[in-house]
Enzyme design. Structure first.
Site, short mmCIF file in Angstrom:
data_model
loop_
_atom_site.label_atom_id
_atom_site.label_comp_id
_atom_site.label_asym_id
_atom_site.label_seq_id
_atom_site.Cartn_x
_atom_site.Cartn_y
_atom_site.Cartn_z
N ASP A 247 0.83 -1.20 0.00
CA ASP A 247 0.00 0.00 0.00
C ASP A 247 0.87 1.26 0.00
O ASP A 247 2.06 1.21 0.31
CB ASP A 247 -0.91 0.01 1.22
CG ASP A 247 -2.11 -0.92 1.06
OD1 ASP A 247 -2.39 -1.31 -0.09
OD2 ASP A 247 -2.75 -1.23 2.07
N LYS A 269 -3.46 3.47 -2.62
CA LYS A 269 -3.80 4.83 -3.05
C LYS A 269 -3.98 5.68 -1.81
O LYS A 269 -4.40 5.21 -0.75
CB LYS A 269 -5.06 4.84 -3.89
CG LYS A 269 -6.32 4.31 -3.20
CD LYS A 269 -7.51 4.41 -4.13
CE LYS A 269 -8.78 3.90 -3.47
NZ LYS A 269 -8.75 2.46 -3.23
N GLY A 301 0.59 0.00 9.11
CA GLY A 301 -0.04 -0.25 10.39
C GLY A 301 -0.35 -1.71 10.60
O GLY A 301 0.49 -2.58 10.34
N ILE A 305 -6.81 -3.31 11.44
CA ILE A 305 -7.29 -2.05 11.99
C ILE A 305 -7.45 -1.07 10.83
O ILE A 305 -6.49 -0.46 10.36
CB ILE A 305 -6.32 -1.47 13.05
CG1 ILE A 305 -6.08 -2.46 14.18
CG2 ILE A 305 -6.87 -0.14 13.60
CD1 ILE A 305 -7.29 -2.70 15.06
N MET A 383 -7.71 8.68 9.68
CA MET A 383 -8.18 9.25 8.41
C MET A 383 -9.19 10.37 8.63
O MET A 383 -10.24 10.43 7.98
CB MET A 383 -8.79 8.13 7.54
CG MET A 383 -7.79 7.04 7.17
SD MET A 383 -8.53 5.60 6.36
CE MET A 383 -9.21 4.71 7.78
#
Length: 472
Positions: A247, A269, A301, A305, A383
């Protein structure tokens, strides 16, 4: 080659250790692991050796060393601080052609102890020939980190099947190819994750269908950024992968640890940016696994989660593809620790809750914001930037006090880490000054940052001057 590396079978063989101190104890413990029958000669022995003697684990002769003590002895260890005695032991042993080791004196050794990596029955010895033992130890530590603790179980299971494999594959070249394919496939991964039944099933399938390769998907959490936070198991796995699908949040430092000849594919992304669709990622994983590849799905991470790890694994399950999961340090844990903010504390926070600021599927309206406002717990929002104004309005509307401390942390655990300290009323302004990836921490524990901060980033001196907001 100054020394020939050999592995001696000491089971039920007599070994004589001259000396009763801590150095002798270390050798005795090692020899006991090899199944030796040990006799210690010393006027005094340390408490741990005395314990072993009283438990009838070792023999103790409280006397001076004499040459007749060497009768029917297989190995000798001289471990005293008396150089003359050590020399006499060495000479007497040599006269009888008995291998002898004099601790910390290579000139009086007919054999030496290497630095040992023990994954029995897999054992690795590393030696500098006595010239640089500390270097040997450092090399051992480096190799140790690459070898799973359950590796010996792989060898034990393989041993039980050797005859059956030998009967099935008549030519040695066929057997060698079989074992190479097996050890490079999902068989080993299933054993290491404790799925012995699945491993045996894979072994049987490899025997019956030798031309059909079995692939495996390993979901790995890369941690929040600092490569030092990648788990030991995670490091082992990414250095064995044929393909690594990673990622956007995976750091360059961690990608640098991937096996050199592995195929690395960026499938991630950033928020609002272009990237591979989730269904395309799923299809690529399935396609590679069906080709017999060992594939690591590397996520920032922890994959469970807010990492869609569960979604990807559910899809693999439908196609009966072997998989395992290596957890990682989730962003909230890493960011808070590197910011000196304990997420729980007996005096100001009795718990912690992780929520996502992503409003897909109307997630923000599914959260009980009122409960969060009145609870004595820390709230961490992942986020949050993409919907920061909506989150801010909900915090205020549902009762969060405007003066509640907050911390916004960007690019956590890296040298670019940036921490903004303020209060709930400052969140919209602070969000403009922080870069992704970032998290938001809300609660009284934020006040501990000033006392507990320890990690120095290059943003340390970048100050913002405005009322009620401090940048650290």
């Amino acid at each position: 080659m100054n020394y020939l590396p050999i592995f001696a079978n000491l089971k039920s063989r007599r070994v004589l250790v001259v000396g009763g101190g801590e150095i002798a104890l270390r050798k005795v413990i090692l020899l006991l692991r090899a199944g030796a029958i040990i006799t210690v000669i010393a006027h005094k022995i340390c408490l741990k050796l005395l314990y072993l003697f009283k438990k009838n684990i070792i023999k103790w002769l409280k006397t001076e060393f004499k040459e007749e003590h060497l009768e029917q002895v297989f190995l000798v260890i001289a471990a005293t601080n008396n150089k003359i005695l050590n020399k006499n032991v060495f000479i007497a042993s040599n006269k009888r052609c008995i291998l002898v080791n004099t601790v910390d004196d290579p000139s009086k050794c007919s054999f030496i102890f290497p630095s040992i990596i023990d994954r029995s029955p897999i054992v690795i010895g590393i030696s500098s020939g006595g010239s640089a033992p500390v270097l040997s130890r450092l090399i051992r530590e480096r190799i140790e980190s690459l070898l799973p603790m359950k590796l010996g179980m792989v060898a034990n299971i393989a041993q039980k099947w050797r005859e059956q494999v030998k009967n099935f594959f008549l030519f040695s070249s066929e057997r060698r190819f079989f074992w190479e394919r097996l050890f490079n496939g999902a068989f080993v991964g299933q054993i290491l994750s404790g799925n012995i039944k699945n491993a045996i099933s894979i072994l049987n399938k490899e025997i019956r269908f030798p031309n059909v390769s079995t692939g495996e998907i390993i979901l790995v959490g890369a941690g929040p950024g600092d490569s030092g936070l990648l788990t030991l198991r995670g490091l082992q796995v990414i250095q064995q992968a044929d393909y690594v699908l990673y990622d956007a949040l995976v750091s360059k430092e961690i990608l640098g640890l991937v096996r050199r000849d592995a195929n690395c594919i960026n499938v991630g992304k950033c928020s609002g940016g272009k990237g591979m669709l989730q269904r395309d990622i799923n299809n690529l994983l399935i396609s590679l696994a069906k080709k017999g590849k060992k594939v690591v799905r590397l996520k920032g991470g922890d994959p469970f989660i807010f990492g869609r790890g569960g979604e990807e694994l559910k899809n693999l399950k439908r196609y009966d593809i072997s998989f395992q999961v290596v957890p990682g340090v989730t962003a909230a844990i890493g960011a808070a620790a590197y910011a000196g903010i304990p997420l729980t504390h007996r005096t100001c926070s009795q718990g912690v809750i992780f929520i996502t600021g992503d409003n897909a599927d109307n997630n923000l309206n599914k959260i009980n914001w009122c409960h969060l406002a009145i609870s004595a717990i820390t709230v961490v929002i992942y986020m949050f930037k993409v919907n920061v104004n909506k989150i801010y309005k909900k915090l205020i509307f549902y009762g969060f006090l405007k003066k509640t401390p907050v911390a916004l942390i960007g690019q956590a655990t890296t040298l670019n880490q940036k921490i903004l300290i303020g209060t709930v009323e400052n969140i919209p302004y602070l969000a403009l000054r922080i870069n992704n990836p970032s998290i938001l921490i809300i609660g009284k524990v934020v006040n501990l940052h000033k006392k507990l901060k320890w990690f120095k980033s290059i943003n340390l001196l970048d100050k913002i001057k405005y009322k009620n907001v401090i940048e650290k």
